[in-house]
Scaffold this active site. Structure first.
Site, short mmCIF file in Angstrom:
data_model
loop_
_atom_site.label_atom_id
_atom_site.label_comp_id
_atom_site.label_asym_id
_atom_site.label_seq_id
_atom_site.Cartn_x
_atom_site.Cartn_y
_atom_site.Cartn_z
N LYS A 12 -15.29 -98.69 -36.22
CA LYS A 12 -16.28 -97.68 -36.58
C LYS A 12 -17.18 -98.19 -37.73
O LYS A 12 -18.40 -98.07 -37.69
CB LYS A 12 -15.52 -96.43 -37.04
CG LYS A 12 -16.23 -95.13 -36.83
CD LYS A 12 -15.25 -94.03 -37.24
CE LYS A 12 -15.76 -92.68 -37.01
NZ LYS A 12 -14.84 -91.66 -37.53
N THR A 68 -12.11 -78.86 -44.54
CA THR A 68 -11.71 -77.45 -44.61
C THR A 68 -10.20 -77.39 -44.81
O THR A 68 -9.44 -77.80 -43.93
CB THR A 68 -12.12 -76.72 -43.32
OG1 THR A 68 -13.53 -76.84 -43.21
CG2 THR A 68 -11.73 -75.25 -43.36
N ARG A 96 -23.68 -77.11 -39.16
CA ARG A 96 -23.33 -76.89 -37.75
C ARG A 96 -23.57 -78.17 -36.96
O ARG A 96 -24.54 -78.88 -37.24
CB ARG A 96 -24.23 -75.80 -37.13
CG ARG A 96 -23.98 -74.41 -37.63
CD ARG A 96 -25.13 -73.50 -37.27
NE ARG A 96 -26.38 -74.00 -37.86
CZ ARG A 96 -27.59 -73.50 -37.61
NH1 ARG A 96 -27.73 -72.52 -36.76
NH2 ARG A 96 -28.67 -74.00 -38.18
N LEU A 141 -25.53 -62.96 -33.14
CA LEU A 141 -25.25 -61.78 -32.33
C LEU A 141 -25.65 -62.06 -30.89
O LEU A 141 -26.06 -61.16 -30.17
CB LEU A 141 -26.01 -60.57 -32.87
CG LEU A 141 -25.43 -59.89 -34.11
CD1 LEU A 141 -26.29 -58.71 -34.54
CD2 LEU A 141 -23.98 -59.43 -33.90
N ALA A 173 -24.56 -62.55 -27.35
CA ALA A 173 -23.38 -62.38 -26.49
C ALA A 173 -23.32 -63.56 -25.53
O ALA A 173 -24.34 -64.15 -25.19
CB ALA A 173 -23.51 -61.08 -25.70
N CYS A 224 -14.39 -75.77 -35.07
CA CYS A 224 -14.27 -75.02 -36.33
C CYS A 224 -13.77 -73.60 -36.17
O CYS A 224 -12.70 -73.26 -36.67
CB CYS A 224 -15.61 -75.04 -37.06
SG CYS A 224 -16.20 -76.71 -37.32
C1 UGA Z 1 -19.62 -73.57 -37.40
C2 UGA Z 1 -20.41 -72.83 -38.50
O1 UGA Z 1 -21.56 -72.21 -37.94
C3 UGA Z 1 -20.83 -73.78 -39.62
O2 UGA Z 1 -21.44 -73.05 -40.67
C4 UGA Z 1 -19.58 -74.47 -40.17
O3 UGA Z 1 -19.89 -75.42 -41.19
C5 UGA Z 1 -18.87 -75.19 -39.03
O4 UGA Z 1 -18.52 -74.24 -38.00
C6 UGA Z 1 -17.63 -75.84 -39.59
O5 UGA Z 1 -16.74 -75.13 -40.08
O6 UGA Z 1 -17.57 -77.08 -39.67
P1 UGA Z 1 -20.31 -75.15 -35.32
O7 UGA Z 1 -18.91 -74.96 -34.85
O8 UGA Z 1 -20.88 -76.52 -35.36
O9 UGA Z 1 -20.51 -74.53 -36.80
O10 UGA Z 1 -21.26 -74.34 -34.32
P2 UGA Z 1 -21.93 -72.88 -34.27
O11 UGA Z 1 -23.38 -73.05 -34.12
O12 UGA Z 1 -21.45 -72.03 -35.37
O13 UGA Z 1 -21.36 -72.32 -32.87
C7 UGA Z 1 -19.97 -72.09 -32.67
C8 UGA Z 1 -19.74 -71.43 -31.33
O14 UGA Z 1 -20.19 -70.06 -31.35
C9 UGA Z 1 -20.48 -72.07 -30.14
O15 UGA Z 1 -19.61 -72.14 -29.03
C10 UGA Z 1 -21.64 -71.13 -29.87
O16 UGA Z 1 -22.06 -71.14 -28.54
C11 UGA Z 1 -21.00 -69.79 -30.23
N1 UGA Z 1 -21.99 -68.74 -30.60
C12 UGA Z 1 -22.74 -68.88 -31.72
C13 UGA Z 1 -22.11 -67.60 -29.81
O17 UGA Z 1 -21.41 -67.44 -28.78
N2 UGA Z 1 -23.01 -66.63 -30.19
C14 UGA Z 1 -23.77 -66.75 -31.30
O18 UGA Z 1 -24.56 -65.83 -31.58
C15 UGA Z 1 -23.64 -67.91 -32.07
#
Ligand code: UGA
Length: 433
Positions: free
Chosen positions: A35, A121, A153, A249, A251, A259
């Site tokens: 890596k 974390t 994210r 929000l 759905a 995460c």
């Molecule tokens: C999440 C958090 O958003 C970050 O702030 C955090 O730093 C990260 O975890 C972490 O702990 O490392 P991530 O898992 O990369 O980030 O992705 P998200 O964009 O949060 O989405 C997570 C899941 O929720 C996805 O499957 C997405 O499709 C779903 N989601 C998100 C929904 O179903 N509805 C929404 O309105 C938003």
């Protein structure tokens, strides 16, 4: 400032690169020689928009370097950032063996005052453990520990870091608070200095709350379907209230990734340790597990038996702009469809390689959406990639055998989908039949 980042996973690599971008000298350390050699050549092991360009740029400018030798990174460092993995144990708790091993190595090599920051974390109390280990193996007290949780994210990690909404700095000494506040100053963000335990808790509470928002709207979606209401408009209407906010929000088929699933379970575990039963969060997880299967239920209700059906899955990654499939609903769905004897094809523009490793062998995987759609009786939309959202539904309507669409991400407005006489089922909105 001289910064040493240990661990070149998602969090380590992105924060290392961004700290160099804002003018620090950053050395990233990882045990994985392959890596590190690749990173030196500008080859990045993960798919993350913009990351490779910044690795190449900052390496060229001499602000970013990579090594397998810890001392090379930490000897001149003012700040050491621990960003190694904390995978989930079978019990749901976070596995801290890598964090502890790093703390021990830092202790063994400590050569002067450093601020030792945990970005991984980790459960509340872990930084105290890091402090104990560094003190034990260094025989010195000439360091401070700090918690500086990460909120980026996947898929928008560089943007999220360069434009961070807040920096949470958990410290027990004023000096460490000053060093880390100075380090974050160029991000021009709100800096909040707290105790270590509070910072550790802010990270879990934030992820648990976002997961709760998602499960909440998914429950509302289920009820909307019964009353012919439209969850997209319900969410929009709710979001107009500033106290609620419109974000997170949407759905869909539930949350996945590395995460939310891991951190929600870990928080339940942490609560259990202080004899608190976190009922709300348990329900959030239960709702999510159910929601990942919601398209299977809808298809079952519509067709009864799925055996022999040609099914096209559009999108396999847990969300767009990543090749990550950890805890993706696509795994649950593909497994079940194959088990039921359906002929399953899967499209994803980026996650093809990952999909090959984690989906059943029977699933035909492609980066070509047209190919995946050929001969489909049923289309299931699992990830809202731009390629999927831009799909021209008139081409499907023109096919001899019109496929039935189950949209798990509400990619199309009902007005648009309704123009083509297609059978279209989505989440929390009236079906078009
Ligand atoms: C999440 C958090 O958003 C970050 O702030 C955090 O730093 C990260 O975890 C972490 O702990 O490392 P991530 O898992 O990369 O980030 O992705 P998200 O964009 O949060 O989405 C997570 C899941 O929720 C996805 O499957 C997405 O499709 C779903 N989601 C998100 C929904 O179903 N509805 C929404 O309105 C938003």
């Amino acid at each position: 400032m001289n910064v040493c980042v240990i661990g070149t996973g998602y969090v380590g690599l992105v924060s290392g690169v961004c700290f160099s971008e804002i003018g620090n000298n950053v050395t990233c350390v990882d045990l994985d020689e392959n890596k590190i050699n690749n990173l030196r050549k500008g080859i990045v092991p993960i798919y993350e928009p913009g990351l490779e360009d910044l690795v190449i740029k900052n390496t060229k400018e001499g602000k970013l370097s990579f090594t397998t030798r810890l001392t090379e990174g930490m000897d001149n460092a003012d700040v050491i950032i621990i960003a190694v993995g904390t995978p989930e144990k079978e019990t749901g708790e976070a596995d801290l063996q890598y964090v502890e091993a790093v703390a021990k190595s830092i202790g063994e090599n400590l050569n002067g005052y450093k601020v030792i920051v945990t970005k991984s974390t980790v459960p509340v109390g872990t930084n105290r453990r890091v402090k104990e280990l560094v003190a034990k193996y260094s025989g010195s007290g000439n360091f401070d520990v700090a918690s500086n949780p990460e909120f980026l994210r996947e898929g928008s990690a560089i943007h999220d870091t360069m434009n961070m909404e807040r920096a949470i700095i958990g410290v027990e000494s004023e000096k460490a608070g000053q060093v880390l506040s100075e380090l974050h100053q160029p991000f021009n963000t709100t800096i909040m200095v707290t105790t270590i335990e509070t910072a550790e808790m802010i990270k879990y509470a934030s992820n648990a709350f976002l997961a709760t928002k998602i499960s909440f709207i998914n429950e509302i979606a289920t009820i909307c379907e019964k009353f012919n209401a439209d969850v997209t408009d319900v969410a929009k209407g709710m979001g107009l209230d500033g106290r609620i906010g419109s974000k997170f929000l949407n759905a869909g088929i539930g949350y996945g990734g590395s995460c939310f699933p891991k951190d929600t379970k870990a928080l339940i575990q942490i609560s259990g340790e202080v004899e608190h039963d976190f009922q709300l969060l348990k329900s959030v997880i239960e709702v999510n597990n159910k929601q990942q299967r919601v398209l299977l239920e809808k298809a079952k209700e519509r067709f009864g038996n799925l055996s022999g059906k040609n099914i096209a899955l559009l999108g396999l990654a847990f969300k767009p702009n990543t090749d990550d499939m950890r805890e993706s609903a696509s795994i649950v769905i593909a497994d079940e469809l194959v088990k039921q004897g359906a002929k399953v094809k899967g499209f994803d523009p980026i996650a093809k390689e990952t999909a090959r490793r984690v989906l059943p062998q029977q699933v035909e995987i492609s980066e070509d959406m047209e190919k995946t759609l050929e001969g489909a009786d049923i289309i299931m939309i699992l990830t809202d990639w731009d390629e999927v959202k831009n799909l021209d539904l008139s081409t499907l309507a023109g096919k001899q055998k019109k496929p039935v669409i189950f949209d798990g991400r509400n990619c199309f407005s009902l007005d648009y989908a309704g123009q083509f006489g297609l059978e279209y089922h989505s989440i929390g909105r009236p079906s078009l039949v």
